[in-house]
Write a protein that holds these residues in place. Structure first.
Motif, PDB file in Angstrom:
ATOM      1  N   UNK A  54      -0.243   4.233  -1.365  1.00  0.00           N
ATOM      2  CA  UNK A  54       0.710   5.189  -2.113  1.00  0.00           C
ATOM      3  C   UNK A  54       2.026   5.432  -0.973  1.00  0.00           C
ATOM      4  N   UNK A  55       1.342   5.751   0.100  1.00  0.00           N
ATOM      5  CA  UNK A  55       2.551   6.298   1.355  1.00  0.00           C
ATOM      6  C   UNK A  55       3.257   5.088   1.514  1.00  0.00           C
ATOM      7  N   UNK A  56       2.608   4.030   1.843  1.00  0.00           N
ATOM      8  CA  UNK A  56       3.395   2.733   2.113  1.00  0.00           C
ATOM      9  C   UNK A  56       4.522   2.372   1.151  1.00  0.00           C
ATOM     10  N   UNK A  57       4.008   2.316  -0.236  1.00  0.00           N
ATOM     11  CA  UNK A  57       5.013   2.134  -1.194  1.00  0.00           C
ATOM     12  C   UNK A  57       6.107   3.124  -1.186  1.00  0.00           C
ATOM     13  N   UNK A  58       6.024   4.272  -0.650  1.00  0.00           N
ATOM     14  CA  UNK A  58       7.025   5.273  -0.693  1.00  0.00           C
ATOM     15  C   UNK A  58       7.822   5.289   0.367  1.00  0.00           C
ATOM     16  N   UNK A  59       7.680   4.167   1.386  1.00  0.00           N
ATOM     17  CA  UNK A  59       8.590   4.260   2.594  1.00  0.00           C
ATOM     18  C   UNK A  59       9.179   2.802   2.784  1.00  0.00           C
ATOM     19  N   UNK A  60      10.397   3.020   3.782  1.00  0.00           N
ATOM     20  CA  UNK A  60      11.195   1.602   3.843  1.00  0.00           C
ATOM     21  C   UNK A  60      11.025   1.525   5.427  1.00  0.00           C
ATOM     22  N   UNK A  61      10.207   1.983   5.923  1.00  0.00           N
ATOM     23  CA  UNK A  61      10.125   1.901   7.305  1.00  0.00           C
ATOM     24  C   UNK A  61       9.797   0.819   7.935  1.00  0.00           C
ATOM     25  N   UNK A  62       8.863  -0.058   7.173  1.00  0.00           N
ATOM     26  CA  UNK A  62       8.314  -1.399   7.475  1.00  0.00           C
ATOM     27  C   UNK A  62       9.226  -2.462   6.687  1.00  0.00           C
ATOM     28  N   UNK A  63       9.035  -3.565   7.367  1.00  0.00           N
ATOM     29  CA  UNK A  63       9.609  -4.721   6.679  1.00  0.00           C
ATOM     30  C   UNK A  63       8.546  -5.261   5.563  1.00  0.00           C
ATOM     31  N   UNK A  64       9.417  -5.977   4.499  1.00  0.00           N
ATOM     32  CA  UNK A  64       8.498  -6.513   3.429  1.00  0.00           C
ATOM     33  C   UNK A  64       7.520  -7.022   3.970  1.00  0.00           C
ATOM     34  N   UNK A  65       7.544  -8.027   4.999  1.00  0.00           N
ATOM     35  CA  UNK A  65       6.669  -8.927   5.223  1.00  0.00           C
ATOM     36  C   UNK A  65       5.421  -8.102   5.820  1.00  0.00           C
TER      37      UNK A  65
END
Length: 130
Positions: A54-65
């Motif tokens: 849920x946290x990862x899906x709410x952030x744009x810090x990381x690249x899609x890959x």
């Protein structure tokens, strides 16, 4: 990818709550206290990783890959780790001998560690604060 992370996190969360309630109410009369504690460990780790998605899906810090790699590691890790614990804890209630696949549990743990390690490596690569 964010929507997939959020939906999967929510599904893992819902299933974690359902399985936790099942352990607390449905299994008490059927398996030992040790088995209940093991089952609850599986639930706890599943919920932890639901929050992670849920946290990862709410952030744009990381690249899609990178998100895809973490997503796959978490999904398979939870399936192997928590899933095998659920099976082992309820082994006496089923016709299948889950002890035959007990080595799946540590493999799942390694995959979960890999997901967190992947996150760490990617966070260290971030050039500036977002």
């Amino acid at each position: 990818m964010n929507k997939k992370l959020l939906i999967t996190g929510a599904i893992l969360g819902v299933l974690g709550i359902v399985l936790g309630a099942f352990a607390a109410h449905g299994l008490r009369e059927l398996v030992s206290e040790t088995a209940i504690q093991s089952f609850e460990t599986g639930v706890r780790y599943q919920i932890y990783h639901a929050f992670l998605l849920l946290i990862l899906g709410s952030t744009n810090i990381l690249k899609e890959s990178s998100k895809k790699v973490v997503y796959l590691l978490v999904l398979v890790g939870v399936l192997f780790f928590s899933g095998s614990i659920y099976g082992l804890a309820t082994d006496d209630l089923t016709a299948f001998n889950f002890k035959q696949i007990a080595l799946v549990t540590p493999l799942g743990g390694v995959l979960l560690i890999g997901a967190w390690t992947c996150l760490l490596i990617n966070f260290l690569k971030v050039q500036k604060d977002n």
